[in-house]
Design an enzyme around this catalytic site. Structure first.
Site, PDB file in Angstrom:
ATOM      1  N   GLY A  72     -14.026   1.047   0.615  1.00 38.19           N
ATOM      2  CA  GLY A  72     -14.767   0.598  -0.550  1.00 38.19           C
ATOM      3  C   GLY A  72     -15.730  -0.536  -0.266  1.00 38.19           C
ATOM      4  O   GLY A  72     -16.833  -0.575  -0.828  1.00 38.19           O
ATOM      5  N   SER A  73     -15.341  -1.471   0.592  1.00 40.27           N
ATOM      6  CA  SER A  73     -16.224  -2.611   0.872  1.00 40.27           C
ATOM      7  C   SER A  73     -17.510  -2.153   1.553  1.00 40.27           C
ATOM      8  O   SER A  73     -18.598  -2.627   1.227  1.00 40.27           O
ATOM      9  CB  SER A  73     -15.500  -3.636   1.754  1.00 40.27           C
ATOM     10  OG  SER A  73     -14.458  -4.267   1.037  1.00 40.27           O
ATOM     11  N   ASN A 152     -10.114  -5.230 -10.685  1.00 36.62           N
ATOM     12  CA  ASN A 152      -8.978  -5.133  -9.784  1.00 36.62           C
ATOM     13  C   ASN A 152      -7.856  -6.122 -10.096  1.00 36.62           C
ATOM     14  O   ASN A 152      -6.716  -5.911  -9.710  1.00 36.62           O
ATOM     15  CB  ASN A 152      -9.434  -5.340  -8.332  1.00 36.62           C
ATOM     16  CG  ASN A 152     -10.234  -6.618  -8.149  1.00 36.62           C
ATOM     17  OD1 ASN A 152     -11.275  -6.791  -8.778  1.00 36.62           O
ATOM     18  ND2 ASN A 152      -9.769  -7.507  -7.294  1.00 36.62           N
ATOM     19  N   SER A 200     -12.296   4.127  -2.553  1.00 36.08           N
ATOM     20  CA  SER A 200     -11.531   3.890  -1.336  1.00 36.08           C
ATOM     21  C   SER A 200     -10.247   4.703  -1.349  1.00 36.08           C
ATOM     22  O   SER A 200      -9.552   4.766  -2.368  1.00 36.08           O
ATOM     23  CB  SER A 200     -11.202   2.402  -1.201  1.00 36.08           C
ATOM     24  OG  SER A 200     -10.552   2.135   0.016  1.00 36.08           O
ATOM     25  N   HIS A 202      -7.238   4.341   0.150  1.00 41.84           N
ATOM     26  CA  HIS A 202      -5.889   3.766   0.123  1.00 41.84           C
ATOM     27  C   HIS A 202      -5.488   3.212  -1.235  1.00 41.84           C
ATOM     28  O   HIS A 202      -4.378   2.721  -1.403  1.00 41.84           O
ATOM     29  CB  HIS A 202      -5.739   2.694   1.215  1.00 41.84           C
ATOM     30  CG  HIS A 202      -6.407   1.398   0.920  1.00 41.84           C
ATOM     31  ND1 HIS A 202      -5.715   0.266   0.581  1.00 41.84           N
ATOM     32  CD2 HIS A 202      -7.712   1.047   0.921  1.00 41.84           C
ATOM     33  CE1 HIS A 202      -6.565  -0.732   0.390  1.00 41.84           C
ATOM     34  NE2 HIS A 202      -7.777  -0.288   0.593  1.00 41.84           N
ATOM     35  N   THR A 238     -19.235   9.062  14.468  1.00 47.91           N
ATOM     36  CA  THR A 238     -18.370  10.239  14.488  1.00 47.91           C
ATOM     37  C   THR A 238     -17.452  10.239  13.269  1.00 47.91           C
ATOM     38  O   THR A 238     -16.838   9.218  12.933  1.00 47.91           O
ATOM     39  CB  THR A 238     -17.514  10.245  15.768  1.00 47.91           C
ATOM     40  OG1 THR A 238     -18.391  10.279  16.892  1.00 47.91           O
ATOM     41  CG2 THR A 238     -16.589  11.441  15.807  1.00 47.91           C
ATOM     42  N   CYS A 326      -4.607 -18.759  -4.023  1.00 46.53           N
ATOM     43  CA  CYS A 326      -3.957 -19.733  -3.135  1.00 46.53           C
ATOM     44  C   CYS A 326      -3.214 -19.054  -2.000  1.00 46.53           C
ATOM     45  O   CYS A 326      -3.029 -19.634  -0.935  1.00 46.53           O
ATOM     46  CB  CYS A 326      -2.999 -20.619  -3.932  1.00 46.53           C
ATOM     47  SG  CYS A 326      -1.691 -19.715  -4.783  1.00 46.53           S
TER      48      CYS A 326
END
Length: 395
Positions: A72-73, A152, A200, A202, A238, A326
């Site tokens: 996704g990134s 998200n 994405s 996953h 590839t 954090c």
């Protein structure tokens, strides 16, 4: 650890056994290069084509509009950077929201250094983009609008159809980061006027390291990775055939069972929300109560630190995440929670639980009991909570 309850499916999901099974032959038996011309490679090429067909059908898109990426990134970076470069003669203004994933926000910051202007629009207290603000932000030189399909962290689903319509009427490209939404809620790119969409593998029980970018036919966008002729000369390298096969299988499973899964998971979500709100005082549900992903629960608990909450829940076998950054080494709370108006001290005490169809009501009961115990224990150690209780008793 005897018990393990996994409630961090927004971070990553377990790869479906059927996806793993489908992938295995392409590591050791059908390992030919999909770009080669001999028959052995043709088997890999056919497998890639099948996966592309499955994904195209899932979005009501032409399979030729699907381009495989490493996740996704990469898809987000490609959509923003390549589109910005391709349309810069028209203008250098981009619109996005303040609650986007960092794959979007950091890419926008990169583009700002390259001379582009970015307007970051506000949301309401539930994390829904203010469409009127978006309309006002549009300029003659606006070339791209990028608003995520669903957040998200807090799970809020955006008014994508309305945003897409506005962008289409103004002749502006519309990209949506659908990494959290794809495979969990229905998406029709044509009906929603989406020009580009990132996803994405996953996040929907597919393997890591594979994703895709949907690019509507007619959209001018440059290659992102230069080299060979793969992905119709737009994304060299590839093909990750096992990953693509696993993604295609995961998509087939996700969309084939979507209605049933949404019903089950949203029932668990609502049960969890109801019990937490009833049984734990001084908490706040983050995100819209109704317009939210079926599996997302996000709460802020006053007078505690999210990091301590996570550590103590982990000791009880519960895998979760915090609305606070954090845990990644930053002392700053989540930019999403700050953007929806939470003060720092409340944003720091946040917890995100993201469910799957494998979770059960019995697990939810255990989780609520654990959260109650941990929150109570942490509050007993908090001087702020002690002062608050004393003031409440005086009143």
């Amino acid at each position: 650890m005897d018990k393990m309850i996994y409630l961090d499916n927004a971070a990553t999901t377990k790869t479906a056994p059927k996806a793993v099974e489908a992938m295995l032959p392409y590591f050791t038996e059908k390992y030919g290069n999909a770009s080669s011309i001999y028959q052995f490679g043709a088997e890999s090429r056919q497998a890639v084509t099948r996966a592309r067909d499955i994904i195209g059908e899932s979005l009501h898109a032409d399979p030729a509009e699907i381009y495989f990426t490493a996740g996704g990134s990469e898809a987000d970076n490609w959509a923003l950077i390549a589109a910005a470069e391709c349309y810069e003669e028209k203008g250098k203004h981009i619109i996005t929201s303040k609650i986007e994933h960092h794959a979007i926000l950091h890419t926008c910051q990169y583009l700002e250094k390259k001379g582009y202007e970015v307007t970051y629009i506000d949301t309401d207290e539930d994390g829904i983009v203010k469409v009127e603000d978006l309309k006002k932000a549009i300029r003659q030189d606006t070339i791209l609008i990028s608003v995520m399909f669903a957040n998200n962290e807090i799970g809020t689903i955006q008014p994508i159809a309305e945003i897409g319509k506005i962008a289409r009427e103004k002749g502006i490209l519309f990209h949506t980061d659908a990494v959290q939404a794809y495979g969990h809620v229905p998406i029709d790119v044509e009906a929603l006027s989406i020009d580009m969409l990132s996803a994405s593998g996953h996040k929907l029980n597919g393997p890591k390291g594979i994703g895709f970018l949907y690019i509507r036919k007619g959209v001018k966008i440059r290659s992102f990775i230069h080299g060979g002729a793969q992905e119709r000369r737009r994304r060299a390298g590839t093909e990750n055939v096992p990953g693509i096969v696993g993604l295609g299988t995961a998509v087939q499973l996700a969309f084939g069972q979507m209605e049933e899964r949404m019903e089950k998971v949203s029932h668990l979500r609502d049960y969890l929300i109801e019990r937490i709100e009833k049984e734990i005082p001084y908490c706040r549900l983050n995100g819209d109560r109704n317009r939210r992903l079926p599996n997302n629960v996000n709460f802020s608990f006053r007078f505690i630190e999210g990091e301590s909450l996570l550590i103590m829940l982990d000791m009880k076998g519960i895998c979760a995440s915090s609305g606070s950054a954090c845990t990644s080494g930053s002392l700053d709370p989540s930019h999403v929670l700050l953007a929806i108006g939470l003060p720092h001290e409340i944003a720091h005490g946040s917890l995100r639980l993201t469910l799957s169809e494998e979770n059960t009501l019995e697990e939810m009961d255990y989780v609520v009991g654990a959260i109650k115990e941990v929150v109570d224990r942490l509050r007993q150690m908090s001087p702020l909570y002690e002062d608050f209780v004393k003031k409440e008793q005086k009143q």
